[in-house]
Design a protein around this motif. Structure first.
Motif, PDB file in Angstrom:
ATOM      1  N   ALA A   6     -24.698  23.706 -21.521  1.00 44.25           N
ATOM      2  CA  ALA A   6     -24.555  22.420 -22.207  1.00 44.25           C
ATOM      3  C   ALA A   6     -25.744  21.529 -21.871  1.00 44.25           C
ATOM      4  CB  ALA A   6     -23.262  21.733 -21.781  1.00 44.25           C
ATOM      5  N   LEU A   7     -26.131  20.704 -22.822  1.00 44.64           N
ATOM      6  CA  LEU A   7     -27.148  19.673 -22.635  1.00 44.64           C
ATOM      7  C   LEU A   7     -26.564  18.355 -23.101  1.00 44.64           C
ATOM      8  CD1 LEU A   7     -30.438  21.285 -24.007  1.00 44.64           C
ATOM      9  CD2 LEU A   7     -29.916  20.733 -21.643  1.00 44.64           C
ATOM     10  N   GLY A   8     -26.918  17.282 -22.422  1.00 44.68           N
ATOM     11  CA  GLY A   8     -26.430  15.970 -22.835  1.00 44.68           C
ATOM     12  C   GLY A   8     -27.416  14.876 -22.480  1.00 44.68           C
ATOM     13  N   HIS A   9     -27.510  13.868 -23.347  1.00 51.38           N
ATOM     14  CA  HIS A   9     -28.311  12.683 -23.059  1.00 51.38           C
ATOM     15  C   HIS A   9     -27.393  11.673 -22.384  1.00 51.38           C
ATOM     16  CE1 HIS A   9     -30.463   8.849 -24.475  1.00 51.38           C
ATOM     17  NE2 HIS A   9     -31.025   9.285 -23.359  1.00 51.38           N
ATOM     18  N   VAL A  31     -29.759  15.881 -19.288  1.00 50.80           N
ATOM     19  CA  VAL A  31     -29.363  16.739 -18.175  1.00 50.80           C
ATOM     20  C   VAL A  31     -28.673  17.988 -18.707  1.00 50.80           C
ATOM     21  CG1 VAL A  31     -29.181  14.878 -16.487  1.00 50.80           C
ATOM     22  CG2 VAL A  31     -27.200  15.478 -17.867  1.00 50.80           C
ATOM     23  N   GLY A  32     -28.722  19.041 -17.943  1.00 53.63           N
ATOM     24  CA  GLY A  32     -28.087  20.299 -18.308  1.00 53.63           C
ATOM     25  C   GLY A  32     -26.833  20.526 -17.493  1.00 53.63           C
ATOM     26  N   GLY A  33     -26.072  21.518 -17.890  1.00 53.43           N
ATOM     27  CA  GLY A  33     -24.857  21.855 -17.170  1.00 53.43           C
ATOM     28  C   GLY A  33     -24.138  22.995 -17.849  1.00 53.43           C
ATOM     29  N   TRP A  34     -22.816  22.973 -17.763  1.00 48.69           N
ATOM     30  CA  TRP A  34     -22.008  24.050 -18.335  1.00 48.69           C
ATOM     31  C   TRP A  34     -20.759  23.466 -18.971  1.00 48.69           C
ATOM     32  CZ3 TRP A  34     -17.138  24.566 -16.204  1.00 48.69           C
ATOM     33  CH2 TRP A  34     -16.940  23.964 -14.973  1.00 48.69           C
ATOM     34  N   THR A  35     -20.106  24.282 -19.805  1.00 49.66           N
ATOM     35  CA  THR A  35     -18.888  23.852 -20.478  1.00 49.66           C
ATOM     36  C   THR A  35     -17.912  25.022 -20.587  1.00 49.66           C
ATOM     37  OG1 THR A  35     -18.006  22.786 -22.473  1.00 49.66           O
ATOM     38  CG2 THR A  35     -19.817  24.320 -22.787  1.00 49.66           C
ATOM     39  N   LEU A  59     -21.991  18.147 -16.563  1.00 49.03           N
ATOM     40  CA  LEU A  59     -23.438  17.967 -16.600  1.00 49.03           C
ATOM     41  C   LEU A  59     -23.926  17.583 -15.209  1.00 49.03           C
ATOM     42  CD1 LEU A  59     -23.721  15.977 -19.939  1.00 49.03           C
ATOM     43  CD2 LEU A  59     -24.187  18.396 -19.572  1.00 49.03           C
ATOM     44  N   ASN A  60     -25.158  17.909 -14.896  1.00 49.06           N
ATOM     45  CA  ASN A  60     -25.720  17.592 -13.582  1.00 49.06           C
ATOM     46  C   ASN A  60     -25.627  16.088 -13.329  1.00 49.06           C
ATOM     47  OD1 ASN A  60     -26.404  20.265 -13.151  1.00 49.06           O
ATOM     48  ND2 ASN A  60     -28.439  20.017 -14.021  1.00 49.06           N
TER      49      ASN A  60
END
Length: 92
Positions: A6-9, A31-35, A59-60
């Motif tokens: 996952a990516l999120g602003h 930031v990146g992360g997982w879902t 997200l991180n």
């Protein structure tokens, strides 16, 4: 079931609401992360169905520091999202 990257602003902010100090911090970054998530659908009739879905996104964390006079404080923004979606469908 679903899952993946996952990516999120993220735009998070902190303000101590003390006009004499003017202390605030802002994190504005991608930031990146997982879902991971799951859902279910149920047919009520031949034409109507209902569904429910849950999605968790981790997200991180956003990190930084805040200057308060001569003291510097570290902050962490925990960037987690819990999303629940409910729906109904009609098939023509």
């Amino acid at each position: 079931m679903t899952g993946g990257a996952a990516l999120g602003h993220i735009r998070s902010s902190y303000d101590d609401n003390d006009p004499s100090q003017n202390n605030h911090a802002v994190a504005d970054e991608v930031v990146g992360g997982w879902t991971i998530g799951a859902g279910a659908q149920y047919a009520l009739t031949d034409n109507w169905s209902v569904r429910a879905e849950y999605l968790f996104v981790d997200l991180n964390d956003s990190q930084g520091s805040l200057l308060d006079g001569n003291d510097r404080y570290r902050y962490d923004f925990d960037n987690n999202i819990h999303a629940v979606r409910l729906g109904a469908s009609y098939r023509f």
